[in-house]
Scaffold this active site. Structure first.
Site, PDB file in Angstrom:
ATOM      1  N   SER A 186       2.660   4.748   1.122  1.00 57.37           N
ATOM      2  CA  SER A 186       3.222   5.258   2.372  1.00 57.37           C
ATOM      3  C   SER A 186       2.132   6.040   3.101  1.00 57.37           C
ATOM      4  CB  SER A 186       4.409   6.185   2.059  1.00 57.37           C
ATOM      5  OG  SER A 186       4.928   6.739   3.239  1.00 57.37           O
ATOM      6  N   GLY A 219       0.847  -1.197   0.000  1.00 55.37           N
ATOM      7  CA  GLY A 219       0.000   0.000   0.000  1.00 55.37           C
ATOM      8  C   GLY A 219       0.873   1.234   0.000  1.00 55.37           C
ATOM      9  N   SER A 238      -0.545   4.545   4.413  1.00 55.94           N
ATOM     10  CA  SER A 238      -1.822   3.821   4.328  1.00 55.94           C
ATOM     11  C   SER A 238      -2.154   3.087   5.623  1.00 55.94           C
ATOM     12  CB  SER A 238      -1.809   2.835   3.159  1.00 55.94           C
ATOM     13  OG  SER A 238      -0.790   1.867   3.329  1.00 55.94           O
ATOM     14  N   SER A 277       6.123  -1.802  -2.097  1.00 52.00           N
ATOM     15  CA  SER A 277       6.212  -2.723  -3.249  1.00 52.00           C
ATOM     16  C   SER A 277       5.233  -2.289  -4.340  1.00 52.00           C
ATOM     17  CB  SER A 277       5.977  -4.174  -2.831  1.00 52.00           C
ATOM     18  OG  SER A 277       4.924  -4.333  -1.916  1.00 52.00           O
TER      19      SER A 277
END
Length: 197
Positions: A34, A32, A36, A106
């Protein structure tokens, strides 16, 4: 080439370690943006599992980039190498029966696929911690979005670098619509289902 490193032929089998720990080694990969809520959920999950006598470990940007991957930048090639190294490390933990919580942006589908292939599909669960860029900018807990929007931080996901929405995540945790307590309970219930022997 695959037989020149025969250590796993002689070490204690994975099954014995899992039986000793009373759990199945599994990777839960939180992806997700940064801000989140990935790290928050990972930390709470680790504490909840320990209370239930389950051993787990967290791999996230802060602890990996300060050591194992401190030589890497945030360009796409380095991010892919970051994911490759983390995946190999997570695979080692799993082989030792440890529940491994990976908390990484990711951002690309290809990176998450690399992680899944490296770790093995049967040991890998992709969890999308969902929050919009707008919400993450408002939260901006580390001040990173401010720096990115000001041009001080380049290749920042959601600002000047892409984030591919996960195509088929195993679980979605919406941190905009659901409370933190609700999300951690959903996550814990999901994890317990897959780590039980």
């Amino acid at each position: 080439m695959e037989h020149i490193y025969p250590i796993y032929n002689n070490s204690v089998p994975r099954e014995e370690k899992e039986n000793f720990l009373g759990q199945r080694g599994t990777v839960f990969w939180l992806t997700g943006l940064s801000g989140s809520g990935k790290s928050t959920l990972a930390l709470k999950l680790e504490k909840s599992l320990l209370k239930l006598n389950h051993l787990s470990t967290i791999l996230d940007g802060d602890n990996v980039r300060s050591g194992l991957c401190k030589d890497l930048t945030f360009i796409e090639a380095d991010r892919e190498e970051n994911v490759r190294r983390i995946s190999e490390l997570a695979k080692l933990f799993v082989r030792n029966g440890i529940v491994t919580i990976c908390s990484f942006v990711s951002p690309l589908q290809s990176m998450r696929q690399l992680a899944k292939e490296t770790i093995g599909a049967s040991d890998f669960h992709l969890i999308h911690v969902k929050a919009s860029v707008e919400t993450c900018i408002q939260r901006d807990t580390k001040g990173l979005y401010k720096m990115a929007l000001g041009g001080e931080l380049k290749n920042f996901t959601g600002i000047d670098a892409p984030f591919d929405l996960p195509e088929n995540p195993d679980l979605v945790l919406d941190t905009e619509e659901e409370s933190e307590e609700s999300n951690i309970q959903i996550l814990l219930n999901y994890v317990l289902k897959y780590i039980k022997l």
